[in-house]
Design a protein around this motif. Structure first.
Motif, PDB file in Angstrom:
ATOM      1  N   VAL B  58       0.856  -1.059   0.127  1.00 18.95           N
ATOM      2  CA  VAL B  58       0.029   0.035   0.028  1.00 18.95           C
ATOM      3  C   VAL B  58       0.785   1.286  -0.209  1.00 18.95           C
ATOM      4  N   SER B  59       1.774   1.145   0.800  1.00 18.88           N
ATOM      5  CA  SER B  59       2.865   2.375   0.670  1.00 18.88           C
ATOM      6  C   SER B  59       3.332   2.551  -0.671  1.00 18.88           C
ATOM      7  N   ALA B  60       3.906   1.638  -1.200  1.00 17.83           N
ATOM      8  CA  ALA B  60       4.295   1.932  -2.759  1.00 17.83           C
ATOM      9  C   ALA B  60       2.951   2.386  -3.693  1.00 17.83           C
ATOM     10  N   PRO B  90       1.550  -6.433   3.235  1.00 18.94           N
ATOM     11  CA  PRO B  90       1.141  -6.435   1.991  1.00 18.94           C
ATOM     12  C   PRO B  90      -0.676  -7.012   1.985  1.00 18.94           C
ATOM     13  N   VAL B  91      -1.359  -6.194   1.151  1.00 17.22           N
ATOM     14  CA  VAL B  91      -2.610  -6.510   0.980  1.00 17.22           C
ATOM     15  C   VAL B  91      -3.071  -7.067  -0.177  1.00 17.22           C
ATOM     16  N   SER B  92      -4.162  -7.859  -0.315  1.00 13.19           N
ATOM     17  CA  SER B  92      -4.514  -8.499  -1.594  1.00 13.19           C
ATOM     18  C   SER B  92      -5.667  -7.664  -2.379  1.00 13.19           C
ATOM     19  N   MET B  93      -4.813  -7.019  -3.404  1.00  8.15           N
ATOM     20  CA  MET B  93      -5.854  -6.098  -4.278  1.00  8.15           C
ATOM     21  C   MET B  93      -5.363  -6.024  -5.645  1.00  8.15           C
ATOM     22  N   HIS B  94      -5.937  -5.385  -6.557  1.00 11.33           N
ATOM     23  CA  HIS B  94      -5.710  -5.165  -8.129  1.00 11.33           C
ATOM     24  C   HIS B  94      -5.028  -3.965  -8.096  1.00 11.33           C
ATOM     25  N   ARG B  95      -3.643  -3.957  -8.102  1.00 11.51           N
ATOM     26  CA  ARG B  95      -2.891  -2.832  -8.032  1.00 11.51           C
ATOM     27  C   ARG B  95      -3.407  -1.755  -8.910  1.00 11.51           C
ATOM     28  N   THR B  96      -3.533  -1.889 -10.050  1.00 12.32           N
ATOM     29  CA  THR B  96      -3.758  -0.803 -10.862  1.00 12.32           C
ATOM     30  C   THR B  96      -5.171  -0.143 -10.546  1.00 12.32           C
ATOM     31  N   SER B  97      -6.076  -0.892 -10.057  1.00 12.44           N
ATOM     32  CA  SER B  97      -7.507  -0.192  -9.591  1.00 12.44           C
ATOM     33  C   SER B  97      -7.220   0.557  -8.537  1.00 12.44           C
ATOM     34  N   LEU B  98      -6.292   0.019  -7.526  1.00 18.01           N
ATOM     35  CA  LEU B  98      -6.342   0.727  -6.252  1.00 18.01           C
ATOM     36  C   LEU B  98      -5.522   1.913  -6.374  1.00 18.01           C
ATOM     37  N   GLN B  99      -4.449   2.177  -7.216  1.00 15.78           N
ATOM     38  CA  GLN B  99      -3.899   3.082  -7.607  1.00 15.78           C
ATOM     39  C   GLN B  99      -4.989   4.207  -8.082  1.00 15.78           C
ATOM     40  N   ALA B 100      -5.421   3.653  -9.338  1.00 16.40           N
ATOM     41  CA  ALA B 100      -6.445   4.753  -9.741  1.00 16.40           C
ATOM     42  C   ALA B 100      -7.570   4.954  -9.042  1.00 16.40           C
ATOM     43  N   ALA B 101      -7.842   4.409  -8.112  1.00 14.64           N
ATOM     44  CA  ALA B 101      -8.959   4.740  -6.988  1.00 14.64           C
ATOM     45  C   ALA B 101      -8.432   5.996  -6.110  1.00 14.64           C
ATOM     46  N   VAL B 128      -1.331   5.845   5.391  1.00 11.09           N
ATOM     47  CA  VAL B 128      -1.885   4.284   5.849  1.00 11.09           C
ATOM     48  C   VAL B 128      -1.633   4.131   7.156  1.00 11.09           C
ATOM     49  N   HIS B 129      -2.549   3.482   7.566  1.00 13.82           N
ATOM     50  CA  HIS B 129      -2.242   2.761   9.041  1.00 13.82           C
ATOM     51  C   HIS B 129      -2.983   1.530   9.482  1.00 13.82           C
ATOM     52  N   ARG B 130      -2.621   0.876  10.344  1.00 14.29           N
ATOM     53  CA  ARG B 130      -3.272  -0.306  10.601  1.00 14.29           C
ATOM     54  C   ARG B 130      -4.351  -0.183  11.545  1.00 14.29           C
ATOM     55  N   SER B 131      -5.598  -0.755  11.560  1.00 15.73           N
ATOM     56  CA  SER B 131      -6.371  -0.794  12.408  1.00 15.73           C
ATOM     57  C   SER B 131      -6.898  -2.392  12.836  1.00 15.73           C
ATOM     58  N   ARG B 132      -7.839  -2.396  13.831  1.00 18.48           N
ATOM     59  CA  ARG B 132      -8.184  -3.963  14.000  1.00 18.48           C
ATOM     60  C   ARG B 132      -9.118  -4.446  12.828  1.00 18.48           C
ATOM     61  N   TYR B 133      -9.259  -3.544  11.840  1.00 20.47           N
ATOM     62  CA  TYR B 133     -10.340  -4.180  10.958  1.00 20.47           C
ATOM     63  C   TYR B 133      -9.457  -4.407   9.516  1.00 20.47           C
ATOM     64  N   GLY B 134      -8.186  -3.959   9.606  1.00 24.05           N
ATOM     65  CA  GLY B 134      -7.380  -4.169   8.489  1.00 24.05           C
ATOM     66  C   GLY B 134      -6.250  -2.989   8.254  1.00 24.05           C
ATOM     67  N   VAL B 135      -5.743  -2.770   7.001  1.00 23.49           N
ATOM     68  CA  VAL B 135      -5.035  -1.835   6.626  1.00 23.49           C
ATOM     69  C   VAL B 135      -5.862  -0.403   6.076  1.00 23.49           C
ATOM     70  N   VAL B 136      -5.713   0.479   6.771  1.00 16.41           N
ATOM     71  CA  VAL B 136      -6.576   1.557   6.196  1.00 16.41           C
ATOM     72  C   VAL B 136      -5.826   2.859   5.700  1.00 16.41           C
ATOM     73  N   ALA B 137      -6.014   2.756   4.266  1.00 16.61           N
ATOM     74  CA  ALA B 137      -5.329   3.607   3.276  1.00 16.61           C
ATOM     75  C   ALA B 137      -6.147   4.800   2.810  1.00 16.61           C
ATOM     76  N   GLY B 138      -5.807   5.880   2.695  1.00 10.15           N
ATOM     77  CA  GLY B 138      -6.533   6.920   2.035  1.00 10.15           C
ATOM     78  C   GLY B 138      -5.907   8.415   2.107  1.00 10.15           C
ATOM     79  N   LEU B 139      -7.033   9.327   1.558  1.00  8.20           N
ATOM     80  CA  LEU B 139      -6.455  10.738   1.837  1.00  8.20           C
ATOM     81  C   LEU B 139      -7.113  11.408   2.951  1.00  8.20           C
ATOM     82  N   TYR B 140      -6.319  12.327   3.594  1.00  8.71           N
ATOM     83  CA  TYR B 140      -6.953  12.834   4.654  1.00  8.71           C
ATOM     84  C   TYR B 140      -6.622  14.776   4.772  1.00  8.71           C
ATOM     85  N   CYS B 141      -7.647  15.335   5.129  1.00  7.97           N
ATOM     86  CA  CYS B 141      -7.225  16.711   5.084  1.00  7.97           C
ATOM     87  C   CYS B 141      -7.833  17.326   6.480  1.00  7.97           C
ATOM     88  N   GLY B 142      -7.639  18.671   6.905  1.00  5.82           N
ATOM     89  CA  GLY B 142      -8.180  19.217   7.861  1.00  5.82           C
ATOM     90  C   GLY B 142      -9.641  19.833   7.800  1.00  5.82           C
TER      91      GLY B 142
END
Lengths: 127, 214
Positions: B58-60, B90-101, B128-142
């Motif tokens: 996810v970091s990459a 690592p997570v199990s995803m389709h890389r191209t789609s994840l980056q496009a998202a 990205v951070h780890r939570s009890r539900y899994g790996v949480v990756a996204g975009l954040y602002c104030g």
């Protein structure tokens, strides 16, 4: 030359409009939101306002209501250039023109820079 | 529209042609990228949930998405930050789609931040951070306007109004829905999330524990 208050949330487009207006000899104050536009007008009274109706939080219509409540801004020309096509605002035509004193309304994708510069010049040149 | 007006300005004032060409390049590449991502989401939805998954860092992905978003961020005057240095499995995803998202979501949030005029005070963070539900990756602002209720309402309004996220953006924010559609084809979705007290939109991604080497 005129002082233009440009209320435009789309930054790249606002930069283009501002550049064209400055090149034409005007001064421009760019604001992205209705509230900051009212503050800007309070700081430096504009000769004309160019307004997009789709703004974040408070809409352009809300800005118009607020703006027209101030006596000293009653006669400042306001040109609306918006992503909302004119036919979608037909029912609001009377409100915009007669009650809120909108000088002209243009559908943004069809408004060329040369037309915009001419409109600003016409609206701010004493007849 | 940026391209047309910038080209017209360049014709009116040929002395500024260098900057105009640079802006036109950024605008056209941004537009092509968003169209590509939209087409990818449609294709993925048409195929159903049979995307080929692979172990993905996810970091990459966030790093590459940030790199792709950088020119548009500069054009809109938004500062990008990357907080993806933590060791995440690592997570199990389709890389191209994840980056496009992430790129689609990023464009929508860049546009939203710029439309509030608060870009200088509010950087956009890919994290990205780890939570009890899994790996949480996204975009954040104030922006406190990103709430569960507001996001749910915008999803209901999508396609029916011009500004589904009225308190967040002056635009349609289509990138948010494209990102959500892409994530849904990988059995996840966008959720309102917090990262170091910042609000944002993120996806919960299933970690691949058997590949955790660190």
């Amino acid at each position: 030359m005129a002082h233009v208050l440009l209320v435009e949330p789309d930054k790249p487009l606002a930069d283009i409009y501002a550049e064209a207006l400055i090149n034409a000899g005007h001064t421009v104050d760019i604001r992205a939101t209705a509230q900051s536009a009212v503050f800007a007008a309070d700081d430096h009274m504009p000769d004309i306002v160019l307004l997009e109706l789709q703004l974040t939080a408070h809409s352009g219509i809300e800005f118009l209501y607020e703006f027209r409540t101030y006596h000293e801004w009653e006669h400042i020309p306001i040109i609306v250039t918006s992503h909302v096509p004119a036919h979608e605002l037909q029912s609001s035509h009377k409100l915009l023109k007669e009650q809120l004193g909108v000088t002209a309304y243009y559908y943004k994708p069809q408004l060329r820079l040369s037309d915009l510069l001419r409109l600003v010049k016409d609206a701010t040149t004493p007849s | 529209m940026h391209i047309a007006r910038r080209a017209e300005l360049s014709r009116l004032h040929p002395q500024a042609q260098g900057q105009s060409l640079e802006d036109i390049l950024i605008s056209s590449e941004t537009a092509l990228s968003l169209i590509d991502n939209y087409v990818l989401s449609l294709q993925a939805m048409a195929r159903g949930q049979d995307l080929i998954r692979e172990p993905v860092s996810v970091s990459a992905v966030l790093h590459d998405a940030a790199h792709e978003l950088l020119p548009a961020a500069k054009q809109y005057g938004v500062t990008l930050e990357l907080d993806a240095g933590a060791k995440i499995e690592p997570v199990s995803m389709h890389r191209t789609s994840l980056q496009a998202a992430f790129v689609s979501l990023g464009h929508a949030l860049i546009e939203a931040l710029a439309s509030t005029g608060a870009t200088a005070q509010t950087p956009l963070k890919l994290a990205v951070h780890r939570s009890r539900y899994g790996v949480v990756a996204g975009l954040y602002c104030g922006r406190e306007e990103i709430t569960v209720e507001a996001f749910r309402r915008s999803q209901l309004l999508q396609g029916n109004v011009r500004q589904p996220h009225i308190n967040l953006s002056a635009a349609a924010g289509a990138g948010v829905f494209v990102a959500d559609a892409l994530l849904k084809t990988m059995s996840t979705s966008l959720k309102v999330s917090r990262h170091h007290k910042q609000c944002g939109l993120a996806a919960i991604l299933p970690p691949l524990n058997q590949l955790q080497l660190v």
